[in-house]
Design an enzyme around this catalytic site. Structure first.
Site, short mmCIF file in Angstrom:
data_model
loop_
_atom_site.label_atom_id
_atom_site.label_comp_id
_atom_site.label_asym_id
_atom_site.label_seq_id
_atom_site.Cartn_x
_atom_site.Cartn_y
_atom_site.Cartn_z
N LYS A 24 -53.20 -26.04 -31.12
CA LYS A 24 -52.60 -25.30 -30.01
C LYS A 24 -53.71 -24.77 -29.11
O LYS A 24 -54.84 -24.57 -29.56
CB LYS A 24 -51.80 -24.11 -30.59
CG LYS A 24 -50.74 -23.58 -29.66
CD LYS A 24 -49.42 -24.30 -29.84
CE LYS A 24 -48.39 -23.79 -28.86
NZ LYS A 24 -47.07 -24.40 -29.05
N ALA A 32 -28.73 -26.67 -25.46
CA ALA A 32 -27.40 -26.54 -26.05
C ALA A 32 -26.32 -27.25 -25.23
O ALA A 32 -25.36 -27.75 -25.80
CB ALA A 32 -27.05 -25.07 -26.24
N TYR A 33 -26.49 -27.31 -23.91
CA TYR A 33 -25.45 -27.96 -23.12
C TYR A 33 -25.34 -29.45 -23.53
O TYR A 33 -24.24 -29.95 -23.79
CB TYR A 33 -25.73 -27.85 -21.61
CG TYR A 33 -24.62 -28.48 -20.81
CD1 TYR A 33 -23.43 -27.79 -20.58
CD2 TYR A 33 -24.73 -29.79 -20.33
CE1 TYR A 33 -22.38 -28.40 -19.89
CE2 TYR A 33 -23.70 -30.39 -19.64
CZ TYR A 33 -22.52 -29.69 -19.41
OH TYR A 33 -21.48 -30.29 -18.74
P1 NAD Z 1 -32.76 -22.21 -21.94
O1 NAD Z 1 -33.46 -21.03 -21.38
O2 NAD Z 1 -32.38 -23.32 -21.03
O3 NAD Z 1 -31.44 -21.76 -22.73
C1 NAD Z 1 -31.31 -20.56 -23.41
C2 NAD Z 1 -29.95 -19.99 -23.06
O4 NAD Z 1 -29.74 -18.83 -23.86
C3 NAD Z 1 -29.81 -19.58 -21.61
O5 NAD Z 1 -28.63 -20.13 -21.07
C4 NAD Z 1 -29.75 -18.05 -21.68
O6 NAD Z 1 -28.95 -17.48 -20.64
C5 NAD Z 1 -29.15 -17.85 -23.04
N1 NAD Z 1 -29.37 -16.52 -23.62
C6 NAD Z 1 -30.46 -15.72 -23.50
N2 NAD Z 1 -30.28 -14.57 -24.17
C7 NAD Z 1 -29.07 -14.67 -24.77
C8 NAD Z 1 -28.32 -13.81 -25.62
N3 NAD Z 1 -28.77 -12.61 -25.97
N4 NAD Z 1 -27.11 -14.24 -26.06
C9 NAD Z 1 -26.63 -15.44 -25.68
N5 NAD Z 1 -27.28 -16.29 -24.86
C10 NAD Z 1 -28.49 -15.90 -24.42
O7 NAD Z 1 -33.72 -22.75 -23.12
P2 NAD Z 1 -33.66 -24.15 -23.87
O8 NAD Z 1 -34.75 -25.02 -23.35
O9 NAD Z 1 -32.28 -24.65 -23.91
O10 NAD Z 1 -34.12 -23.71 -25.33
C11 NAD Z 1 -33.22 -23.02 -26.19
C12 NAD Z 1 -33.97 -22.61 -27.46
O11 NAD Z 1 -34.48 -23.78 -28.11
C13 NAD Z 1 -35.19 -21.72 -27.19
O12 NAD Z 1 -35.31 -20.80 -28.24
C14 NAD Z 1 -36.36 -22.69 -27.24
O13 NAD Z 1 -37.55 -22.07 -27.64
C15 NAD Z 1 -35.89 -23.68 -28.28
N6 NAD Z 1 -36.50 -25.00 -28.15
C16 NAD Z 1 -36.34 -25.73 -27.00
C17 NAD Z 1 -36.92 -26.99 -26.88
C18 NAD Z 1 -36.74 -27.82 -25.63
O14 NAD Z 1 -37.02 -29.03 -25.66
N7 NAD Z 1 -36.28 -27.24 -24.53
C19 NAD Z 1 -37.68 -27.52 -27.94
C20 NAD Z 1 -37.82 -26.77 -29.12
C21 NAD Z 1 -37.23 -25.50 -29.20
#
Ligand code: NAD
Length: 366
Positions: A79, A183-184
């Protein structure tokens, strides 16, 4: 003190990078390269102290060793952290960092992370080939979120098999916390398979989109833990599996994308187990993105990357098997899987010396 810590957790290398003109102050940590070059992102953060930055980079690099190994990748863990505020960024800061990355001659490969972008990776790419997550026009794999989502879906099917004896999600109720990028797309797969969705998000538009497109039932932010569902998918925040929330859960399984879901790993993974809830370890479940980006190192091929993501089904299965075999939690079992893979490879690599390794690599990439 630093060497003591490196010795205790078996770190290989810590590199301090400084460039006066651009103001670059970065630290690269390489934890373990047994399986291959250390792959891990570059984070920019306004750390309160140098100690805090060192602590963070060491912790994150070790996490990448376990994530990459448990995902079945031939990559080690590393990292980078850049100390500073994101508004202090410049082209030359990242190009200077690119030179440092290049000086490691492939022992470490960087990527995007918190507060760094595709543009920043493109600057690094000006100076070194040891970077992923660059612009698609340079042959990158693009936005990782859809692939992360696919990996979560595959993991969820294997988790359902463990919890219900059948991997079909048809008719299952899935409670989703946070319907953002990952998630979408995950909901799309789940919906297509005939599952019912219960969603929450602090962003009303995100909730509405899931209601309109998947017929999801919307619930309040705090209600998501106690809804009548089969599987809980945390996809927003860390630390949400804790003393307060676990007793509220009515689900039989937890499988979602967010990082560091367990507030205290040992305590809360055991608590889930004691509640009869199957927990799919987050850092393995959300590895689809890193598996996808790792494929860039061989010249990105989406079909090959997707196939590799589908192998997560078996990796998650192995974790459940280890947990049962050793009578440990699935969180411990995920670490065990990573450690067994690293140890196993040490034996292979000691079998004989691969004088023709470059030829083998070239042929594999054809
Ligand atoms: P994102 O920011 O697009 O989605 C997160 C969603 O959670 C947003 O819609 C936000 O409004 C919502 N949110 C925030 N606080 C909340 C709460 N208290 N209650 C309910 N909803 C809440 O992020 P993402 O890229 O979809 O990532 C989601 C998770 O997965 C993160 O924890 C991220 O670290 C992890 N992750 C993502 C990836 C990737 O490829 N994007 C890879 C590994 C891990």
């Amino acid at each position: 003190m630093i060497f003591e810590r490196m010795e205790h957790e078996d770190y290989e290398q810590l590199v301090f990078c400084h460039d006066k003109t651009s103001g670059l102050k970065a630290i690269i940590a390489i934890h373990d390269t047994t399986l291959g070059p250390a792959l891990g992102g570059c984070r920019m953060w306004d750390y309160a102290s140098e100690e805090e930055a060192i602590d963070d980079v060491l912790r994150l690099a070790k996490g990448m060793t376990y994530k990459n190994a448990a995902a079945g990748l031939n990559l080690g863990g590393g990292k980078t952290v850049i100390i500073g505020k994101p508004d202090q960024k410049s082209e030359f800061m990242f190009r200077a960092l690119g030179r440092y990355v290049n000086s490691l001659n492939g022992r470490y490969i960087t990527a995007e992370d918190v507060n760094t972008t595709v543009q920043d990776m493109d600057y690094i790419y000006e100076e070194t080939p040891y970077v992923t997550g660059i612009s698609e026009s340079y042959g990158s794999s693009g936005n990782p979120s859809p692939k992360t989502a696919y990996g979560v879906y595959i993991s969820m099917k294997r988790t359902a098999k463990e919890a219900f004896g059948d991997d079909s999600l048809k008719g299952k109720k899935i409670a989703v916390q946070g319907v953002g990028n990952v998630a979408y797309t995950m909901c799309e797969y789940i919906h297509d398979e005939g599952a019912e969705l219960i969603v929450t998000d602090i962003n009303e538009d995100s909730v509405q989109r899931a209601v309109d497109n998947f017929g999801a039932q919307a619930v309040g932010i705090d209600e998501i833990y106690s809804v009548d569902a089969d599987i809980f998918a945390p996809c927003a925040l860390g630390g949400i599996l804790n003393d307060e929330t676990i007793p509220q859960l009515k689900v039989k399984a937890v499988c979602g994308s967010s990082n560091n879901q367990l507030k205290e790993i040992a305590k809360h993974s055991k608590m889930l187990q004691d509640h009869g809830i199957v927990y799919a370890p987050d850092f393995v479940v959300n590895a689809g993105g890193v598996i996808n980006v790792a494929d860039e190192l061989q010249g990105y091929n989406e079909e090959r990357a997707t196939k590799k993501i589908e192998e997560m089904y078996d990796q998650i299965g192995k974790i459940f098997d280890i947990a049962k075999r050793e009578n440990i939690t699935t969180a411990e079992a995920a670490d065990r899987l990573a450690e067994e893979r690293i140890e196993g490879y040490k034996n292979v690599s000691s079998t004989f010396s691969l004088h023709n390794k470059s030829l083998i690599e070239t042929r594999k990439n054809k």
